[in-house]
Design a protein around this motif. Structure first.
Motif, PDB file in Angstrom:
ATOM      1  N   ASP A 171       0.804  -1.223   0.000  1.00  0.00           N
ATOM      2  CA  ASP A 171       0.000   0.000   0.000  1.00  0.00           C
ATOM      3  C   ASP A 171       0.836   1.272   0.000  1.00  0.00           C
TER       4      ASP A 171
ATOM      5  N   ASN B 104      -0.624   5.335   2.589  1.00  0.00           N
ATOM      6  CA  ASN B 104      -1.872   4.570   2.681  1.00  0.00           C
ATOM      7  C   ASN B 104      -1.934   3.770   3.976  1.00  0.00           C
TER       8      ASN B 104
ATOM      9  N   TYR C 242      -6.908   7.431   0.887  1.00  0.00           N
ATOM     10  CA  TYR C 242      -6.378   6.120   0.523  1.00  0.00           C
ATOM     11  C   TYR C 242      -6.403   6.034  -0.991  1.00  0.00           C
TER      12      TYR C 242
ATOM     13  N   ASP D  22      -5.864   3.687  -4.052  1.00  0.00           N
ATOM     14  CA  ASP D  22      -5.767   2.275  -4.426  1.00  0.00           C
ATOM     15  C   ASP D  22      -4.565   2.078  -5.342  1.00  0.00           C
TER      16      ASP D  22
ATOM     17  N   GLU E  48      -3.789  -0.322  -7.151  1.00  0.00           N
ATOM     18  CA  GLU E  48      -4.115  -1.060  -8.367  1.00  0.00           C
ATOM     19  C   GLU E  48      -4.880  -0.210  -9.375  1.00  0.00           C
ATOM     20  N   THR E  49      -5.776   0.657  -8.895  1.00  0.00           N
ATOM     21  CA  THR E  49      -6.638   1.422  -9.805  1.00  0.00           C
ATOM     22  C   THR E  49      -6.375   2.916  -9.768  1.00  0.00           C
TER      23      THR E  49
ATOM     24  N   LEU F 250     -10.774  -1.553   1.234  1.00  0.00           N
ATOM     25  CA  LEU F 250      -9.555  -0.759   1.128  1.00  0.00           C
ATOM     26  C   LEU F 250      -8.441  -1.486   1.871  1.00  0.00           C
TER      27      LEU F 250
ATOM     28  N   LYS G 270      -5.589  -2.675   0.602  1.00  0.00           N
ATOM     29  CA  LYS G 270      -5.332  -3.859  -0.216  1.00  0.00           C
ATOM     30  C   LYS G 270      -4.138  -4.663   0.301  1.00  0.00           C
TER      31      LYS G 270
ATOM     32  N   SER H  89       2.210   0.081  -4.475  1.00  0.00           N
ATOM     33  CA  SER H  89       2.254   1.541  -4.564  1.00  0.00           C
ATOM     34  C   SER H  89       3.629   2.011  -5.032  1.00  0.00           C
TER      35      SER H  89
END
Length: 538
Positions: A242, A246, A257, A259, A261-262, A281, A283, A374
């Motif tokens: 993360d 995060n 936060y 993400d 991934e996205t 959340l 992740k 991240s």
């Protein structure tokens, strides 16, 4: 934020402690004309020998006072708080293993240490020399900003590997373009602590498979304390995936936060912290479960026959494993080697001085980040603490005694004493302090490796227990803990137990359901006054 103990409970505690403690120790100092100041030292894996040496030298400089260590050396801050509030404590100066001292602060029991924080060494004030000062400040201050403690130990935990065994088995990754023939590792810098070690999870997995094929047991951990030993591993994987921002914001339930991934950004507030769970959340938590499931729980990669093993049993098994079936890595803390000294002594009797404490080469193994992590974690290695110790003094009616205790605390924070601690225990304290090459060489090989790692710009220290002190939500009766989960109606304080008993899918499915919006709002409402005006009745 003081949580008071009921009068009835305090009376019971007073009665019990009076019986247990008896009279205060009366060991006469070398000069009986001096007034004795009693120190309670939580020793743990670092022992008490270092303190005895420091006291011997310090007492030789004192005209009026003699500092003496009490015998009990495993008191938690909760134990200390109960004793102080009950008036049945046998010390006034405490070296504790954690920093949860709010109750003592708000009960007005402790000496104000503001002036110590302003003392200078080599042009820097103490607050400028403390690592992560802002976090420690939150843990040690009242609502007026007064400080009542200084940092003690930092319990950095992670994966420790047998460098000698890796060299013997030729396990390091090669690169013909570097001067030492090894890959540059996660930090991308040649000639540092992670040369030749995995920098991706794919390489890490290949290493485990190679160990397996070589009939080397990849891992060992304490079965009895698996929850405690594997919690920091979860923090590493979570933090790496993360990113530190995060990770921090989801522990505080406050801030953005993003993400990894996205790229989707979710803004969190303490009132809407339930989104960490309901919106899946954090992740990195899911990656932590994946790591446990793949390598550590119900797998063939763990040393067998360790049911009921304590941390010291496990250390002994690891140290002596080369005599039978070699074990490559152990999950433990920076204190482990010092704590395992008796087993090195056993090894010497079996195999000679080359197996003595400090002669073998153990080092810290970085766990790489999973793909998709991240960008904040690029070329970074995260190390968590499972405890952050504190030093504080209980006020007395004698101002000379109060000043003497503050002088000793100030003395402890000098580079001279901090370096002595490091040489004795082969570990580092959370301060900037100079150590000469000669001093560094007096540490074990593990200590020297730890010294290099802890001073690397590519290493991030994360301190979850100190982060907890920043959020009033952790004062709630059912305070949110980062690894709590309920699976099949059973509550677990850590992922390890939930995974071992229920399996991967059941745990993953349970994570979004830890807190509903309604449950969370009830919890928030119980402490919201702290957010509004810093007051409340917890």
């Amino acid at each position: 934020m003081k949580k008071s103990i009921s009068a009835f409970l305090a009376l019971i505690i007073l009665f019990v402690l009076s019986g247990c403690l008896g009279k205060r120790q009366t060991i006469a100092p070398e000069n009986s004309e001096k007034k004795t100041i009693w120190i309670s030292l939580f020793s743990g894996g670092f022992g008490t020998g270092w303190m005895d040496e420091v006291l011997k030298d310090y007492n030789a400089t004192q005209e009026k006072f003699f500092f003496k260590r009490v015998d009990d050396n495993k008191l938690s801050t909760k134990d200390i708080t109960i004793r102080v509030e009950s008036g049945v404590n046998n010390a006034t100066l405490f070296f504790a293993d954690s920093s949860d001292i709010d109750e003592l602060i708000y009960g007005d029991y402790l000496l104000n240490l503001n002036d110590i924080y302003e003392t200078k060494e080599n042009g820097k004030t103490l607050k400028e020399r403390i690592w992560d000062y802002d976090l420690f400040k939150e843990a040690y201050s009242d609502n007026k900003g007064n400080l009542y403690a200084v940092p003690f130990t930092q319990g950095v935990c992670g994966v420790i590997y047998d460098h000698d065994l890796f060299t013997q088995l030729n396990l390091f990754l090669k690169d013909s373009t570097t001067s030492n023939g090894l890959t540059k590792g996660m930090d991308g810098i040649e000639g540092t602590y992670d040369d030749g070690l995995p920098k991706t999870m794919s390489e890490f997995d290949q290493l485990i498979q190679t160990l397996n094929r070589a009939s080397v047991i990849p891992f060992i951990y304490s079965d009895l304390y698996a929850n405690d030993m594997l919690e920091p591993i979860c923090d590493i994987v979570w933090g790496m995936y993360d990113g530190k921002t995060n990770y921090t914001n989801t522990l505080l339930f406050d801030g953005d936060y993003t993400d990894p991934e996205t790229g989707t950004v979710t803004h969190l507030t303490p009132e809407t912290g339930y989104k960490v769970y309901t919106d899946r959340l954090a992740k990195g938590k899911y990656k932590a479960v994946d790591f446990l499931n793949t390598y550590l729980v119900n797998t063939g990669y763990i040393c067998k026959g360790i049911d009921g093993y304590s941390h010291t049993d496990t250390q002994g098994k690891y140290v002596l494993s080369h005599n039978e079936n070699p074990i490559a890595m152990i999950f433990d803390g920076s204190w482990w080697e010092n704590e395992a000294k008796p087993y090195f002594a056993v090894d010497v009797k079996r195999n000679g001085e080359e197996y003595a404490y400090g002669k073998r080469d153990f080092r810290i193994m970085p766990i790489p980040a999973y793909d998709g992590h991240s960008s904040e974690s690029n070329q970074k290695f995260y190390l968590p603490t499972n405890s952050n110790g504190s030093i504080f003094a209980v006020k007395t009616k004698d101002e000379e005694v109060n000043q003497a205790m503050k002088d000793f605390i100030k003395y402890f924070t000098t580079s001279e004493v901090l370096a002595r601690f490091s040489m004795y225990n082969s570990t580092m304290l959370p301060y900037d302090y100079e150590m000469s090459e000669e001093q560094i060489n007096k540490m074990t090989k593990f200590g020297q490796n730890y010294y290099e790692i802890i001073h690397s710009n590519n290493v991030e220290i994360i301190r979850p227990d100190l982060l907890y002190s920043l959020s009033p939500l952790y004062l709630a009766t059912e305070a949110p803990e980062r690894f709590y989960v309920t699976v099949s109606g059973n509550k677990y304080t850590r992922f390890y137990g939930a995974l071992k008993e229920n399996g991967y899918k059941s745990l993953i499915d349970a994570l979004p359901k830890v807190y509903s919006e309604t449950t969370w709002r009830n919890m928030y409402n119980s402490v919201k006054d702290y957010y509004v005006n810093g007051t409340g009745n917890s």
